[in-house]
Write a protein that holds these residues in place. Sequence first.
Motif, mmCIF file in Angstrom:
data_model
loop_
_atom_site.group_PDB
_atom_site.id
_atom_site.type_symbol
_atom_site.label_atom_id
_atom_site.label_comp_id
_atom_site.label_asym_id
_atom_site.label_seq_id
_atom_site.Cartn_x
_atom_site.Cartn_y
_atom_site.Cartn_z
ATOM 1 N N ILE A 22 7.285 -3.529 0.551
ATOM 2 C CA ILE A 22 6.536 -2.187 -0.044
ATOM 3 C C ILE A 22 5.824 -2.535 -1.046
ATOM 4 O O ILE A 22 4.796 -2.110 -1.488
ATOM 5 C CB ILE A 22 7.676 -1.080 0.132
ATOM 6 C CG1 ILE A 22 8.000 -1.025 1.507
ATOM 7 C CG2 ILE A 22 6.785 0.074 -0.322
ATOM 8 C CD1 ILE A 22 9.204 0.161 1.463
ATOM 9 N N LEU A 23 6.367 -3.130 -2.199
ATOM 10 C CA LEU A 23 6.003 -3.450 -3.527
ATOM 11 C C LEU A 23 4.746 -4.127 -3.394
ATOM 12 O O LEU A 23 3.717 -4.044 -4.336
ATOM 13 C CB LEU A 23 7.147 -4.118 -4.213
ATOM 14 C CG LEU A 23 6.856 -4.128 -5.823
ATOM 15 C CD1 LEU A 23 7.001 -2.448 -6.205
ATOM 16 C CD2 LEU A 23 8.090 -4.713 -6.616
ATOM 17 N N SER A 24 4.647 -5.241 -2.338
ATOM 18 C CA SER A 24 3.435 -6.002 -2.112
ATOM 19 C C SER A 24 2.298 -5.129 -1.741
ATOM 20 O O SER A 24 1.136 -5.446 -2.103
ATOM 21 C CB SER A 24 3.673 -7.034 -1.265
ATOM 22 O OG SER A 24 3.933 -6.490 0.119
ATOM 23 N N LEU A 25 2.664 -4.088 -0.937
ATOM 24 C CA LEU A 25 1.491 -3.139 -0.624
ATOM 25 C C LEU A 25 0.814 -2.403 -1.744
ATOM 26 O O LEU A 25 -0.216 -1.919 -1.964
ATOM 27 C CB LEU A 25 2.034 -2.233 0.577
ATOM 28 C CG LEU A 25 2.352 -2.899 1.820
ATOM 29 C CD1 LEU A 25 2.922 -1.979 2.744
ATOM 30 C CD2 LEU A 25 1.139 -3.701 2.600
ATOM 31 N N ILE A 26 1.945 -1.880 -2.516
ATOM 32 C CA ILE A 26 1.358 -0.933 -3.901
ATOM 33 C C ILE A 26 0.568 -2.177 -4.771
ATOM 34 O O ILE A 26 -0.340 -1.678 -5.183
ATOM 35 C CB ILE A 26 2.878 -0.640 -4.639
ATOM 36 C CG1 ILE A 26 3.575 0.248 -3.613
ATOM 37 C CG2 ILE A 26 2.209 -0.210 -5.807
ATOM 38 C CD1 ILE A 26 4.810 0.793 -4.469
ATOM 39 N N LEU A 27 0.892 -3.230 -4.971
ATOM 40 C CA LEU A 27 0.275 -4.285 -5.575
ATOM 41 C C LEU A 27 -1.017 -4.414 -5.059
ATOM 42 O O LEU A 27 -2.178 -4.407 -5.833
ATOM 43 C CB LEU A 27 1.060 -5.700 -5.791
ATOM 44 C CG LEU A 27 0.219 -6.746 -6.315
ATOM 45 C CD1 LEU A 27 -0.074 -6.224 -7.718
ATOM 46 C CD2 LEU A 27 0.934 -8.061 -6.550
ATOM 47 N N ASN A 30 6.321 -7.649 -11.790
ATOM 48 C CA ASN A 30 5.542 -7.795 -13.042
ATOM 49 C C ASN A 30 4.130 -7.800 -12.978
ATOM 50 O O ASN A 30 3.465 -6.884 -13.691
ATOM 51 C CB ASN A 30 5.883 -9.036 -13.643
ATOM 52 C CG ASN A 30 7.337 -9.400 -13.919
ATOM 53 O OD1 ASN A 30 8.049 -8.307 -14.566
ATOM 54 N ND2 ASN A 30 7.774 -10.451 -13.841
ATOM 55 N N GLU A 31 3.435 -8.064 -11.885
ATOM 56 C CA GLU A 31 1.922 -7.850 -11.561
ATOM 57 C C GLU A 31 1.718 -6.396 -11.447
ATOM 58 O O GLU A 31 0.779 -5.698 -11.720
ATOM 59 C CB GLU A 31 1.617 -8.558 -10.340
ATOM 60 C CG GLU A 31 1.355 -9.981 -10.416
ATOM 61 C CD GLU A 31 0.342 -10.547 -9.651
ATOM 62 O OE1 GLU A 31 -0.654 -10.184 -9.428
ATOM 63 O OE2 GLU A 31 0.961 -11.398 -8.638
ATOM 64 N N CYS A 32 2.646 -5.512 -10.667
ATOM 65 C CA CYS A 32 2.497 -4.171 -10.580
ATOM 66 C C CYS A 32 2.592 -3.332 -11.848
ATOM 67 O O CYS A 32 1.647 -2.718 -12.158
ATOM 68 C CB CYS A 32 3.617 -3.617 -9.679
ATOM 69 S SG CYS A 32 3.332 -3.791 -7.775
ATOM 70 N N ILE A 33 3.557 -3.660 -12.660
ATOM 71 C CA ILE A 33 3.538 -3.281 -14.058
ATOM 72 C C ILE A 33 2.329 -3.237 -14.933
ATOM 73 O O ILE A 33 1.518 -2.381 -15.555
ATOM 74 C CB ILE A 33 4.708 -3.721 -14.592
ATOM 75 C CG1 ILE A 33 5.977 -3.218 -13.954
ATOM 76 C CG2 ILE A 33 4.844 -3.064 -16.232
ATOM 77 C CD1 ILE A 33 6.176 -1.847 -13.916
ATOM 78 N N GLY A 34 1.628 -4.528 -14.583
ATOM 79 C CA GLY A 34 0.733 -4.836 -15.597
ATOM 80 C C GLY A 34 -0.686 -4.232 -15.167
ATOM 81 O O GLY A 34 -1.531 -3.643 -15.856
ATOM 82 N N HIS A 35 -0.915 -4.200 -13.664
ATOM 83 C CA HIS A 35 -1.947 -3.641 -13.059
ATOM 84 C C HIS A 35 -1.692 -1.912 -13.453
ATOM 85 O O HIS A 35 -2.926 -0.996 -13.222
ATOM 86 C CB HIS A 35 -1.845 -3.646 -11.690
ATOM 87 C CG HIS A 35 -2.832 -4.946 -11.368
ATOM 88 N ND1 HIS A 35 -2.049 -6.252 -11.357
ATOM 89 C CD2 HIS A 35 -4.041 -5.398 -10.831
ATOM 90 C CE1 HIS A 35 -2.932 -7.216 -11.101
ATOM 91 N NE2 HIS A 35 -4.130 -6.683 -10.989
#
Length: 331
Positions: A312-317, A270-275
Amino acid sequence: MLIDIFNPQISVVAKGLEGKVLLVYGSNNLGKTKQATRMKKPFHLGFESGLNAIAGVPFLPINGWADFKKINKQLTNPKTLDKVKEMYNTIIFDEVYASSLYCQYYICNKYDAETMGDKVEGKNLYQEYEREYLREMDKLIKAGFTLVFIGHAEYDKDTEKFRPKGDKRSMGVIIDNSDIVVYLKSNGVDDKNNVIKSSAYLAETKDFFARSRFDYIDTYIEEYTAENLEEVIVKAIEKQEKAEGIKAVSFVQQQATQATEKLDFDEIYNECIGHCKTLAAKVNLEAVTEIIETHLGKGKKITECAKSQVDILSLILDDLKDAVQELGDNE
């Protein structure tokens, strides 16, 4: 713990045997398995018949690598690990070379190969074996038991000394992760033909390999027993405390310094989508796509991420946050 090099953890030494990884090796009938079963709350993983003359030790039979994987899954399941540790403190892995053969048989069966040298679907089966063995050992080692690996000795013509028997894909993993490698040597029998307990060496000589991570440890135990081994480890840590002015902590406290941030997939997603929306609105969609494809590959999207890809998602974030922060600094 958040990963932040400006706020590092400070390494500590833990008291006692808890969480220590030991490799004990030598020829047959030296007390390797017997003494390991005298350690606190043992559970025996028998890849060979080490308990045939020892009664009263909890174990489950292992007749193949799949058996071990099932047991290892139960032993290391984070959801039930505390319950498991109420029952068992010491896991006896008996023995390394036999386990490596089981793992190789498993890999051959998995890919329907006759030998490890076969090429199946373009795969190198030795590499598959190495990955499989490492994956299972990593789970077991990181679970935090007192872990006693049992090994046989063989003469290495290259080094001209005795070493633990096994290939680098299996035994190498064990040696690299062991806090202490103990070599046992027979003392024969006394004048009444009674077996004299073997002696233990905890440092390498011209004749055999052994080692310890502890600088202040006694490197020789005249009479090898579980109690005597624990005593030299405890004394080594006490000597280190005195010599270096440190304070040893409990294993639980040591583990706390090694824990990393627990990642929640839904929260990070959800954080990724927001950013992504923020960055796309302030710059362009291409900037977002570049960050995502750097980690996932060309044409991939965040919405395609599986929960197993949370790291991996955390690195994208992190990269999205940096990009948004940079925009704010430049405004």
